[in-house]
Write a protein that holds these residues in place. Structure first.
Motif, PDB file in Angstrom:
ATOM      1  N   LYS A  62       7.662  -4.675  14.752  1.00  0.00           N
ATOM      2  CA  LYS A  62       7.423  -4.900  16.179  1.00  0.00           C
ATOM      3  C   LYS A  62       6.901  -3.645  16.874  1.00  0.00           C
ATOM      4  O   LYS A  62       6.267  -3.718  17.904  1.00  0.00           O
ATOM      5  N   ASP A  63       7.167  -2.473  16.284  1.00  0.00           N
ATOM      6  CA  ASP A  63       6.711  -1.211  16.864  1.00  0.00           C
ATOM      7  C   ASP A  63       5.246  -0.922  16.547  1.00  0.00           C
ATOM      8  O   ASP A  63       4.683   0.027  17.073  1.00  0.00           O
ATOM      9  N   LEU A  64       4.643  -1.723  15.686  1.00  0.00           N
ATOM     10  CA  LEU A  64       3.268  -1.486  15.260  1.00  0.00           C
ATOM     11  C   LEU A  64       2.291  -2.248  16.132  1.00  0.00           C
ATOM     12  O   LEU A  64       2.597  -3.338  16.620  1.00  0.00           O
ATOM     13  N   ASN A  65       1.091  -1.685  16.294  1.00  0.00           N
ATOM     14  CA  ASN A  65       0.064  -2.429  17.016  1.00  0.00           C
ATOM     15  C   ASN A  65      -0.595  -3.428  16.071  1.00  0.00           C
ATOM     16  O   ASN A  65      -0.309  -3.446  14.872  1.00  0.00           O
ATOM     17  N   LEU A  66      -1.469  -4.269  16.592  1.00  0.00           N
ATOM     18  CA  LEU A  66      -2.081  -5.335  15.791  1.00  0.00           C
ATOM     19  C   LEU A  66      -2.855  -4.776  14.599  1.00  0.00           C
ATOM     20  O   LEU A  66      -2.775  -5.307  13.489  1.00  0.00           O
ATOM     21  N   ARG A  67      -3.569  -3.691  14.803  1.00  0.00           N
ATOM     22  CA  ARG A  67      -4.344  -3.096  13.718  1.00  0.00           C
ATOM     23  C   ARG A  67      -3.426  -2.588  12.606  1.00  0.00           C
ATOM     24  O   ARG A  67      -3.683  -2.793  11.422  1.00  0.00           O
ATOM     25  N   GLN A  68      -2.344  -1.945  12.979  1.00  0.00           N
ATOM     26  CA  GLN A  68      -1.393  -1.447  11.985  1.00  0.00           C
ATOM     27  C   GLN A  68      -0.723  -2.594  11.240  1.00  0.00           C
ATOM     28  O   GLN A  68      -0.483  -2.506  10.038  1.00  0.00           O
ATOM     29  N   ARG A 126      -2.081  -5.520  10.563  1.00  0.00           N
ATOM     30  CA  ARG A 126      -3.051  -6.048   9.596  1.00  0.00           C
ATOM     31  C   ARG A 126      -3.095  -5.166   8.357  1.00  0.00           C
ATOM     32  O   ARG A 126      -3.154  -5.661   7.237  1.00  0.00           O
ATOM     33  N   TRP A 127      -3.073  -3.840   8.555  1.00  0.00           N
ATOM     34  CA  TRP A 127      -3.071  -2.928   7.406  1.00  0.00           C
ATOM     35  C   TRP A 127      -1.806  -3.111   6.579  1.00  0.00           C
ATOM     36  O   TRP A 127      -1.844  -3.105   5.360  1.00  0.00           O
ATOM     37  N   LEU A 128      -0.685  -3.287   7.254  1.00  0.00           N
ATOM     38  CA  LEU A 128       0.574  -3.493   6.554  1.00  0.00           C
ATOM     39  C   LEU A 128       0.512  -4.767   5.714  1.00  0.00           C
ATOM     40  O   LEU A 128       0.938  -4.781   4.557  1.00  0.00           O
ATOM     41  N   GLU A 129      -0.033  -5.848   6.265  1.00  0.00           N
ATOM     42  CA  GLU A 129      -0.178  -7.101   5.524  1.00  0.00           C
ATOM     43  C   GLU A 129      -1.091  -6.920   4.316  1.00  0.00           C
ATOM     44  O   GLU A 129      -0.833  -7.450   3.251  1.00  0.00           O
ATOM     45  N   LEU A 130      -2.171  -6.152   4.489  1.00  0.00           N
ATOM     46  CA  LEU A 130      -3.078  -5.885   3.371  1.00  0.00           C
ATOM     47  C   LEU A 130      -2.353  -5.109   2.284  1.00  0.00           C
ATOM     48  O   LEU A 130      -2.422  -5.446   1.106  1.00  0.00           O
ATOM     49  N   LEU A 131      -1.636  -4.077   2.654  1.00  0.00           N
ATOM     50  CA  LEU A 131      -0.976  -3.224   1.673  1.00  0.00           C
ATOM     51  C   LEU A 131       0.137  -3.949   0.928  1.00  0.00           C
ATOM     52  O   LEU A 131       0.454  -3.599  -0.203  1.00  0.00           O
ATOM     53  N   LYS A 132       0.717  -4.971   1.531  1.00  0.00           N
ATOM     54  CA  LYS A 132       1.759  -5.745   0.854  1.00  0.00           C
ATOM     55  C   LYS A 132       1.212  -6.457  -0.380  1.00  0.00           C
ATOM     56  O   LYS A 132       1.962  -6.778  -1.293  1.00  0.00           O
TER      57      LYS A 132
END
Length: 122
Positions: A4-10, A12-18
């Protein structure tokens, strides 16, 4: 830090890295990364490789590839069977559905028509 502390761009990157197995080695005061310091490998690659082992037709192609020097088939550096530089996906409907689902609904997919999706999957 939570998602929840991340912005939308972050996010998306987190979802990619998963979707990748990552090994990141940190070296203080070192500015460049070599191939051994950052490794990412798609999770589907392991599934495809395991499914290739169960496919009789692809196993026959692998044997053919190993016994001849000229072939459109190759063994990739990750030990996956490839045809003209592309990974051979076995006729495994469950795996194919999973790949298509991720390509169509994944966090980085942008639907611009079937031709774009085909080229991305190719």
């Amino acid at each position: 830090m939570t998602q929840k502390d991340l912005n939308l761009r972050q996010r998306r990157w987190l979802e990619l890295l998963k979707e990748y197995e990552l090994v990141i080695d940190y070296y203080p005061r070192k500015l460049t990364l070599s191939d051994n310091e950052l490794k990412a490998k798609p999770l589907f690659l392991k599934q495809i490789y395991e499914a290739q082992k169960c496919d009789n037709e692809l196993q026959a192609r692998r044997v053919q590839c190993e016994s001849t020097t000229y072939s459109d088939y190759q063994i990739g550096s990750d030990d996956c069977l490839m045809f003209q530089g592309r990974i051979c996906v076995p006729k495994n409907s469950e795996l194919i559905q999973e790949i298509l689902h991720e390509a169509h609904n994944g966090c980085l997919s942008v639907y611009l028509g079937s031709i774009k999706m085909y080229n991305d999957l190719k």
